[in-house]
Design an enzyme around this catalytic site. Structure first.
Site, PDB file in Angstrom:
ATOM      1  N   HIS A  73     140.881  25.821  27.444  1.00  0.00           N
ATOM      2  CA  HIS A  73     142.157  26.100  26.590  1.00  0.00           C
ATOM      3  C   HIS A  73     142.072  25.005  25.614  1.00  0.00           C
ATOM      4  O   HIS A  73     141.871  23.703  25.730  1.00  0.00           O
ATOM      5  CB  HIS A  73     143.330  26.209  27.498  1.00  0.00           C
ATOM      6  CG  HIS A  73     144.506  25.911  26.442  1.00  0.00           C
ATOM      7  ND1 HIS A  73     145.168  24.623  26.689  1.00  0.00           N
ATOM      8  CD2 HIS A  73     145.208  26.832  25.704  1.00  0.00           C
ATOM      9  CE1 HIS A  73     146.154  24.706  25.887  1.00  0.00           C
ATOM     10  NE2 HIS A  73     146.334  25.781  25.095  1.00  0.00           N
ATOM     11  N   ASP A  74     142.305  25.337  24.256  1.00  0.00           N
ATOM     12  CA  ASP A  74     142.377  24.075  23.208  1.00  0.00           C
ATOM     13  C   ASP A  74     141.143  23.467  23.322  1.00  0.00           C
ATOM     14  O   ASP A  74     141.271  22.076  23.826  1.00  0.00           O
ATOM     15  CB  ASP A  74     143.736  23.614  23.204  1.00  0.00           C
ATOM     16  CG  ASP A  74     144.647  23.731  22.157  1.00  0.00           C
ATOM     17  OD1 ASP A  74     144.378  23.646  21.329  1.00  0.00           O
ATOM     18  OD2 ASP A  74     145.811  24.448  22.527  1.00  0.00           O
ATOM     19  N   ARG A 109     141.353  26.324  17.826  1.00  0.00           N
ATOM     20  CA  ARG A 109     142.729  26.288  16.936  1.00  0.00           C
ATOM     21  C   ARG A 109     142.272  25.492  15.538  1.00  0.00           C
ATOM     22  O   ARG A 109     142.036  24.272  15.451  1.00  0.00           O
ATOM     23  CB  ARG A 109     143.601  25.453  17.838  1.00  0.00           C
ATOM     24  CG  ARG A 109     143.927  26.068  19.048  1.00  0.00           C
ATOM     25  CD  ARG A 109     144.409  27.402  19.140  1.00  0.00           C
ATOM     26  NE  ARG A 109     144.499  28.011  20.596  1.00  0.00           N
ATOM     27  CZ  ARG A 109     145.489  27.859  21.351  1.00  0.00           C
ATOM     28  NH1 ARG A 109     146.886  27.284  20.702  1.00  0.00           N
ATOM     29  NH2 ARG A 109     145.604  28.317  22.690  1.00  0.00           N
ATOM     30  N   HIS A 121     145.729  20.590  17.621  1.00  0.00           N
ATOM     31  CA  HIS A 121     146.520  21.017  18.410  1.00  0.00           C
ATOM     32  C   HIS A 121     147.925  20.893  18.191  1.00  0.00           C
ATOM     33  O   HIS A 121     148.507  19.814  18.101  1.00  0.00           O
ATOM     34  CB  HIS A 121     146.324  20.613  20.065  1.00  0.00           C
ATOM     35  CG  HIS A 121     147.001  21.133  21.013  1.00  0.00           C
ATOM     36  ND1 HIS A 121     147.049  20.750  22.493  1.00  0.00           N
ATOM     37  CD2 HIS A 121     147.706  22.155  21.185  1.00  0.00           C
ATOM     38  CE1 HIS A 121     147.731  21.516  23.011  1.00  0.00           C
ATOM     39  NE2 HIS A 121     148.368  22.270  22.366  1.00  0.00           N
ATOM     40  N   ASP A 311     142.463  23.855  31.108  1.00  0.00           N
ATOM     41  CA  ASP A 311     142.861  22.449  30.881  1.00  0.00           C
ATOM     42  C   ASP A 311     141.957  21.405  31.591  1.00  0.00           C
ATOM     43  O   ASP A 311     142.053  21.672  32.797  1.00  0.00           O
ATOM     44  CB  ASP A 311     144.354  22.114  30.672  1.00  0.00           C
ATOM     45  CG  ASP A 311     144.893  22.739  29.640  1.00  0.00           C
ATOM     46  OD1 ASP A 311     144.288  23.033  28.476  1.00  0.00           O
ATOM     47  OD2 ASP A 311     146.244  22.742  29.652  1.00  0.00           O
TER      48      ASP A 311
END
Length: 326
Positions: A73-74, A109, A121, A311
């Protein structure tokens, strides 16, 4: 005064952030045996699994919906301001390190600025640009043509000084190296996308490109049912209770394992806990959830558990998820 500025900055960060039973019911022995036999049909070799090339051990005809895929994620978020605040950083590993550790789903992102993409982010620039991400992916796929990368691309933060749409700027990046992209709109089989990046699109587009995930719901579990791609996604990211988050994760693991169709499950184990003034704490969630993931996959060693964006992914968790495919 400095203390007040820090609080104000943290509140601003919190306001801008978005989407960022400890057991699973087991099938009976007969079903587990059937799943194992079905999985064995997709194996090409009994050799030990190498994390940098683990997809080489799967046959071409398996759908990506039938594979347990570690993700992040991210994926590009390795920096936060203030330092050690727990508000923006989600990964310790670089993109290249993630891929070499077995990660095959990247959550990218992009801030649209000067008709190019920078990696953000929320408001925090990650000292990384989209070209850096793509060069890492291209280099990896060149060295490991048996692999694929599913890349979620989403617009992040405020656009600045642009003269064209986010889609047009994205297209300009693809046009630099089109052979490394697959912009098909369906849930593909692995053989059709080896050596390429398959787009999962979270931005509006005038022309069809990638798996359409623009109907993304906020902070919940939801389905997207396009004509060519059916998905179920758990993205409960504003986590007030870690036990509730784990229950949501576990539920998707169960559904993915039981699924017999071509539905793609994407199960975000990531999130943040809102602290004083709503300031997000990412490690408060990952420090609780990641050990549960490790324990879960040490026990549940075979089956299809979907795509799992994490994460602070590490090599151990990634390998445990990969090994469920074999």
């Amino acid at each position: 005064m400095r203390h007040l500025v820090k609080i104000t900055l943290s509140i601003a960060i919190a306001a801008l952030f978005s989407s960022c039973t400890e057991s699973i019911t087991e099938r009976d022995i007969h079903e587990a045996g059937s799943v194992s036999a079905q999985k064995s049909n997709y194996r090409t070799s009994l050799a030990p699994v190498e994390m940098a090339s683990w997809m080489s051990g799967l046959q071409d005809n398996i759908s990506i919906s039938g594979i347990s895929i570690p993700g992040t994620h991210d994926s590009g978020a390795t920096i936060e301001v203030p330092s050690n605040s727990g508000t923006a950083k989600t990964q310790n590993l670089t993109i290249s390190e993630q891929l070499n550790a077995g990660v095959r789903f990247l959550d990218i992102r992009c801030r649209h600025i000067d008709n190019s993409f920078t990696i953000h982010h929320g408001p925090i620039y990650q000292n990384l640009n989209f070209d850096d991400v793509l060069n890492a992916c291209y280099s990896f796929l060149e060295s490991h043509p048996s692999e694929t990368i599913i890349m979620s691309v989403k617009e992040e933060y405020n656009a600045s000084n642009t003269s064209r749409s986010f889609e047009k700027t994205f297209d300009s990046y693809v046009q630099k190296n089109p052979s490394k992209w697959d912009l098909g709109t369906n849930i593909p089989t692995l053989g059709t996308i080896r050596g390429k990046i398959r787009l999962l699109r979270r931005f509006p587009a005038e022309t069809a490109k990638g798996i359409n995930a623009t109907a993304w719901a906020d902070n919940t579990t939801f389905e997207i049912n396009n004509a060519e791609a059916q998905m179920k996604i758990q993205d409960y990211y504003k986590v007030t209770n870690n036990d509730d988050k784990w229950t949501a994760i576990s539920s998707i693991f169960n559904e993915a394992k039981a699924n017999t169709g071509n539905r793609l499950f994407i199960n975000f184990t990531s999130g943040y806990k809102p602290l004083l003034f709503g300031i997000p704490s990412i490690p408060t969630v990952s420090n609780s959830i990641n050990p549960k993931l490790t324990t879960f996959f040490q026990t549940n060693t075979q089956g299809t558990y979907g795509t799992v964006p994490i994460d602070f992914v590490n090599a151990e968790i990634s390998a445990l998820i990969v090994n469920t495919n074999f």
